[in-house]
Design an enzyme around this catalytic site. Structure first.
Site, PDB file in Angstrom:
ATOM      1  N   THR A 395       0.917  -1.125   0.000  1.00  0.00           N
ATOM      2  CA  THR A 395       0.000   0.000   0.000  1.00  0.00           C
ATOM      3  C   THR A 395       0.950   1.167   0.000  1.00  0.00           C
ATOM      4  O   THR A 395       2.155   0.991   0.252  1.00  0.00           O
ATOM      5  CB  THR A 395      -0.858  -0.076   1.303  1.00  0.00           C
ATOM      6  OG1 THR A 395      -1.706  -1.211   1.238  1.00  0.00           O
ATOM      7  CG2 THR A 395      -1.698   1.157   1.527  1.00  0.00           C
ATOM      8  N   THR A 413      -3.879   1.709  -2.544  1.00  0.00           N
ATOM      9  CA  THR A 413      -3.363   0.345  -2.460  1.00  0.00           C
ATOM     10  C   THR A 413      -3.828  -0.551  -3.590  1.00  0.00           C
ATOM     11  O   THR A 413      -4.888  -0.339  -4.179  1.00  0.00           O
ATOM     12  CB  THR A 413      -3.806  -0.285  -1.113  1.00  0.00           C
ATOM     13  OG1 THR A 413      -3.164  -1.545  -0.946  1.00  0.00           O
ATOM     14  CG2 THR A 413      -5.307  -0.469  -1.031  1.00  0.00           C
ATOM     15  N   ASN A 415      -3.371  -3.741  -2.419  1.00  0.00           N
ATOM     16  CA  ASN A 415      -3.327  -4.724  -1.334  1.00  0.00           C
ATOM     17  C   ASN A 415      -1.940  -5.344  -1.253  1.00  0.00           C
ATOM     18  O   ASN A 415      -1.026  -4.743  -0.731  1.00  0.00           O
ATOM     19  CB  ASN A 415      -4.428  -5.782  -1.466  1.00  0.00           C
ATOM     20  CG  ASN A 415      -4.557  -6.572  -0.166  1.00  0.00           C
ATOM     21  OD1 ASN A 415      -4.190  -6.061   0.894  1.00  0.00           O
ATOM     22  ND2 ASN A 415      -5.036  -7.790  -0.225  1.00  0.00           N
ATOM     23  N   ASP A 437      -8.989  -8.732   1.399  1.00  0.00           N
ATOM     24  CA  ASP A 437      -9.278  -7.938   2.602  1.00  0.00           C
ATOM     25  C   ASP A 437     -10.663  -8.250   3.170  1.00  0.00           C
ATOM     26  O   ASP A 437     -10.995  -7.823   4.276  1.00  0.00           O
ATOM     27  CB  ASP A 437      -9.141  -6.436   2.318  1.00  0.00           C
ATOM     28  CG  ASP A 437      -7.727  -5.936   2.585  1.00  0.00           C
ATOM     29  OD1 ASP A 437      -6.914  -6.697   3.151  1.00  0.00           O
ATOM     30  OD2 ASP A 437      -7.423  -4.786   2.232  1.00  0.00           O
ATOM     31  N   SER A 466     -10.868  -2.174   5.183  1.00  0.00           N
ATOM     32  CA  SER A 466      -9.469  -1.770   5.028  1.00  0.00           C
ATOM     33  C   SER A 466      -8.893  -1.403   6.390  1.00  0.00           C
ATOM     34  O   SER A 466      -9.621  -1.159   7.349  1.00  0.00           O
ATOM     35  CB  SER A 466      -9.419  -0.546   4.110  1.00  0.00           C
ATOM     36  OG  SER A 466      -8.134   0.018   4.109  1.00  0.00           O
ATOM     37  N   GLY A 488       1.051  -1.037   5.100  1.00  0.00           N
ATOM     38  CA  GLY A 488       1.427  -2.094   6.047  1.00  0.00           C
ATOM     39  C   GLY A 488       0.303  -2.995   6.512  1.00  0.00           C
ATOM     40  O   GLY A 488       0.413  -3.604   7.567  1.00  0.00           O
TER      41      GLY A 488
HETATM   42  N1  GLY Z   1      -5.134  -3.567   1.496  1.00  0.00           N
HETATM   43  C1  GLY Z   1      -4.711  -3.051   2.730  1.00  0.00           C
HETATM   44  C2  GLY Z   1      -5.789  -2.311   3.427  1.00  0.00           C
HETATM   45  O1  GLY Z   1      -6.653  -1.748   2.786  1.00  0.00           O
HETATM   46  O2  GLY Z   1      -5.839  -2.315   4.627  1.00  0.00           O
END
Ligand code: GLY
Length: 584
Positions: A395, A413, A415, A437, A466, A488
């Site tokens: 991200t 992001t 992901n 997610d 998220s 992260g």
């Molecule tokens: N893909 C990481 C988040 O959205 O938390």
């Protein structure tokens, strides 16, 4: 389908759905004095100590995950563009220079504060395709497969192009095409630096599985060498189309056709209708009060603001804090994080599908209850679930303050690093793997080891939860103080919490606050993750003696932050990454 919580929680959730999608300039309440008078220092033995570079500027600042993208943003600001103009330009530039996370095939969130005090958040999170279903990633035995992580079925309907256009339409001042021009130049050719060579090399095997990704990102199957010029003609053409025609070409025109053809090639689910129906959404920010400071952060479908808010609320109740880095301090933080993540995983999801007790979760009285359950001598075990975990997380975050004091905190992001690893043939951009997610198997761990519940189960057209936590912090007089965020996975939440607490509680400089060693607890797995080398063996032994599982875990939270300074602004890019700050 609309999933409803039990009646008792619906009553408690009265605030969750009905707020206006913006917050007026707040009145700051009586400041609660910060608890530590002295300035904490990070240990000189810590590998990151002294490695964060502070960039100072009088008027405006951009800090992003790639120095070239920060330069693009700073140029826009110098030419008179505002923070949203810079957001659009930086976002598209990141798609060209930071392909592991910068994107047009993913999604993101913006927390935007106008200098007059109005705050809005924009949600351009991906959505599950209409054909998605709750158990689509389970095998015949009911176990999760990796199809939510790699390959065509992992992709949610991308939101970035729609979101950036919506932000620009409402707040931008410079011509749309002008803002995309730098990204086109970068896609036509730019020099690969060491950090990007490393990122591409780390994922070369995964990218090589898909012919269009192999062509786009690899040279003879390997990452392009550091110092070579990398050209992405398909991406440059796609960006040119978006510059000329806006989101229509992406969601209904030629690019939509290429996305759907790619889906058909690889058994993916995204249809022309999914693309046509995609819309970004303005949402009301989460507002937190912490020791006299107002903090704005992202509401659901991000868990970031709520979870960080619970952690901060619990910590605020400790009138004195043990020294930074001590076992007693780590214990309090870990127990606060554990409790916040238990709530996150149980309650949070897409607000268009689930009702959430946000008011209760964020109340000081609820935090007091949680704090009262913390035994200051012993760890409280999280109710057990079988769990294992993988360690992928990518991200990217960038922070912007313009010359008028407007601020944008933006996290975006795909992901996983390089998303699903699938490049849209002929269009030159990666698709996300954001479907992971979701709670792909409620009660079982996802890519980040997060074990989540029904609120985040997959449903047609739903946004996946998220952890992105783009945030804006005001000082005790109500002036803009900090713009901060991080990549992260779930560690985003704790990374952003740490930087805020390090500045407000420990009086660290922004550079030290960003560089300081971090810890993370997400309830399950039931252990404290400590950044390797950041905590002494004696502290780790004390934590084990208190009943904590303790492990060292590479902390990929790469914070990009701006703070007010007496002379203007300072920007700090996390020394754990190859980001950069540029101001003027
Ligand atoms: N893909 C990481 C988040 O959205 O938390």
């Amino acid at each position: 389908m609309r999933r409803l919580l039990p009646v008792s929680f619906v009553v408690l959730a009265a605030c969750a759905g009905g707020r206006a999608p913006e917050a007026a300039a707040p009145r700051v309440g009586a400041a609660r004095a910060a608890v530590l008078a002295g300035r904490a220092r990070i240990p000189t033995t810590w590998g990151m100590a002294g490695r964060a570079r502070t960039v100072a500027a009088a008027r405006a600042m951009v800090v992003s995950g790639h120095p070239l993208a920060s330069e693009v943003g700073a140029e826009v600001l110098k030419r008179g563009g505002n923070a949203i103009d810079a957001t659009v330009a930086v976002s598209f530039a990141l798609a060209a220079v930071l392909p592991d996370a910068g994107n047009i095939g993913g999604g993101g969130f913006i927390v935007y504060r106008e200098t007059a005090g109005r705050v809005r958040t924009l949600d351009y999170r991906e959505k599950a395709p209409a054909a998605a279903s709750r158990d689509m990633y389970l095998d015949a035995q009911g176990n999760p497969t990796d199809h939510s992580v790699t390959g065509h079925r992992a992709a949610g309907v991308p939101g970035s192009v729609a979101g950036l256009y919506e932000a620009w339409k409402q707040h931008g001042t410079r011509p749309w095409a002008e803002l995309i021009e730098p990204a086109i130049r970068l896609a036509e050719g730019h020099v690969i630096d060491a950090a990007r060579h490393r990122d591409l090399a780390d994922d070369a095997e995964r990218l090589a599985r898909f012919p269009a990704s192999r062509r786009q990102f690899l040279v003879n199957g390997r990452a392009p060498a550091r110092g070579t010029t990398w050209r992405q003609p398909d991406l440059a053409r796609t960006l040119r189309l978006i510059a000329d025609s806006g989101p229509a070409v992406f969601y209904r025109g030629q690019i939509a056709d290429l996305i759907v053809a790619e889906m058909e090639r690889g058994g993916g689910l995204i249809t022309k209708e999914d693309l046509r129906r995609y819309r970004a959404a303005w949402r009301s920010p989460i507002q937190l009060r912490y020791r006299g400071h107002l903090i704005y952060s992202m509401p659901p479908p991000s868990s970031g603001g709520v979870t960080m808010g619970e952690i901060l609320n619990i910590m605020e109740g400790y009138d004195t804090l043990p020294p930074f880095g001590s076992a007693a301090y780590v214990h309090r933080e870990a127990e606060a994080m554990r409790r916040a993540f238990i709530d996150r995983n149980r309650w949070l999801g897409d607000p268009d599908f689930v009702r959430m007790p946000l008011e209760r979760l964020l109340s000081k009285s609820y935090a007091a209850q949680l704090r009262a359950q913390i035994d200051l001598r012993r760890a409280t075990p999280t109710p057990p679930f079988a769990t294992d975990e993988t360690d992928g997380a990518h991200t990217t975050h960038f922070s912007v303050v313009d010359a008028d004091g407007n601020a944008a905190s933006v996290t975006t992001t795909l992901n996983n690093s390089f998303g699903s690893a699938v490049t849209v043939t002929g269009a030159g951009f990666l698709l996300n793997d954001e479907m992971d997610d979701f709670a792909t198997a409620p009660g079982k761990p996802n890519l980040y080891g997060l074990v989540q519940g029904e609120a985040n189960a997959i449903a047609s057209g739903k946004r996946m939860l998220s952890a992105m936590t783009p945030s804006i912090v005001l000082d005790t007089t109500g002036r803009l103080l900090m713009v901060v965020g991080s990549p992260g996975g779930p560690r985003i939440i704790t990374a952003v919490y740490h930087v805020i607490a390090n500045v407000l509680d420990h009086r660290m400089s922004l550079a030290d606050a960003v560089a300081a060693p971090r810890l993370h607890h997400q309830a399950l797995p039931d252990s404290i993750s400590l950044e390797p080398g950041g905590f002494s063996p004696a502290v780790m032994d004390s934590l084990r003696a208190m009943g904590h599982g303790v492990r060292e875990w590479g902390y990929r939270g790469l914070v990009m932050a701006i703070q007010r300074s007496p002379a203007g602004w300072v920007g700090v890019a996390d020394p754990r990454s190859g980001g950069g700050a540029v101001g003027y």
